[in-house]
Every structure is written in C-alpha cells, then in structure tokens.
Scaffold this motif. Structure first.
Motif, mmCIF file in Angstrom:
data_model
loop_
_atom_site.group_PDB
_atom_site.id
_atom_site.type_symbol
_atom_site.label_atom_id
_atom_site.label_comp_id
_atom_site.label_asym_id
_atom_site.label_seq_id
_atom_site.Cartn_x
_atom_site.Cartn_y
_atom_site.Cartn_z
ATOM 1 N N TYR A 126 0.845 -1.187 0.000
ATOM 2 C CA TYR A 126 0.000 0.000 0.000
ATOM 3 C C TYR A 126 0.883 1.240 0.000
ATOM 4 C CZ TYR A 126 -3.260 -3.542 1.539
ATOM 5 O OH TYR A 126 -3.999 -4.671 1.636
ATOM 6 N N GLY A 132 -8.307 7.713 4.631
ATOM 7 C CA GLY A 132 -9.459 7.056 4.021
ATOM 8 C C GLY A 132 -9.036 6.391 2.720
ATOM 9 N N TYR A 133 -9.953 6.296 1.749
ATOM 10 C CA TYR A 133 -9.644 5.660 0.474
ATOM 11 C C TYR A 133 -8.949 6.653 -0.452
ATOM 12 C CZ TYR A 133 -12.683 1.861 1.886
ATOM 13 O OH TYR A 133 -13.241 0.814 2.556
ATOM 14 N N TYR A 134 -7.928 6.173 -1.162
ATOM 15 C CA TYR A 134 -7.223 7.006 -2.141
ATOM 16 C C TYR A 134 -6.780 6.143 -3.306
ATOM 17 C CZ TYR A 134 -3.025 5.226 0.237
ATOM 18 O OH TYR A 134 -2.060 4.412 0.786
ATOM 19 N N TYR A 181 -6.350 2.044 1.152
ATOM 20 C CA TYR A 181 -6.989 2.595 2.341
ATOM 21 C C TYR A 181 -5.944 2.932 3.390
ATOM 22 C CZ TYR A 181 -9.819 3.224 6.450
ATOM 23 O OH TYR A 181 -10.388 3.768 7.569
ATOM 24 N N SER A 182 -6.118 4.077 4.012
ATOM 25 C CA SER A 182 -5.283 4.500 5.128
ATOM 26 C C SER A 182 -6.192 4.967 6.250
ATOM 27 C CB SER A 182 -4.376 5.657 4.677
ATOM 28 O OG SER A 182 -3.871 6.363 5.785
ATOM 29 N N SER A 239 -15.050 5.578 -1.926
ATOM 30 C CA SER A 239 -15.282 4.159 -1.690
ATOM 31 C C SER A 239 -14.049 3.353 -2.071
ATOM 32 C CB SER A 239 -16.490 3.674 -2.498
ATOM 33 O OG SER A 239 -16.208 3.701 -3.881
ATOM 34 N N GLN A 240 -14.130 2.046 -1.849
ATOM 35 C CA GLN A 240 -12.975 1.184 -2.076
ATOM 36 C C GLN A 240 -12.736 0.869 -3.545
ATOM 37 O OE1 GLN A 240 -14.217 -2.090 0.360
ATOM 38 N NE2 GLN A 240 -14.856 -3.273 -1.405
#
Length: 72
Positions: free
Chosen positions: A19, A53-55, A48-49, A32-33
């Motif tokens: 990641y 959050g989602y990036y 995800y962190s 969202s994912q």
C-alpha cells in the motif's frame, strides 16, 4: 522451535510495499474502495489509510477513461 520452520514476521516495510503512502501529487481521495472506469472498463480498487481514508492514483483509468481526480 526450529528457526527454519518459523514463519517470518511481516515488517512495516513489507506492508508499505503493498500500500503506497498517500501522496497528493500522485493520489486523490475517493469515497469508496473502488472506482469504475466506465461501461465495459475495469473496476479499479483504491488503497486505504486510517489517516486519509480511500485514495487512488490520479491516472488510474488511463488516458481514455473518465477523469477520476481533477489535476491542479
């Protein structure tokens, strides 16, 4: 316990390789994912962190896909 049969412990550097760290020059935040690149195109999964959050990568859908992240 025999050292050759012991499982190697996952190090922080090994998990970071899976990641990439959030970088606003390379990534943007998404809600969202996953992100759809359009009908008939692949669905791309976000990282995800807990901090961000989602990036996802800014150019995740390539040149012919929709603009996921506005470039500044």
């Amino acid at each position: 316990m025999d050292e050759s049969s012991a499982e190697p412990a996952m190090t922080e550097s090994a998990s970071q390789a899976l990641y990439p760290e959030y970088d606003p020059d390379l990534h943007c935040l998404v809600g969202s994912q996953y992100v759809s690149c359009g009908p008939g195109q692949p669905t791309m999964y976000a990282f995800y962190s807990p901090d961000w959050g989602y990036y996802i990568e800014r150019d995740v859908c390539g040149r012919n896909g929709p603009l996921i992240c506005p470039l500044y």
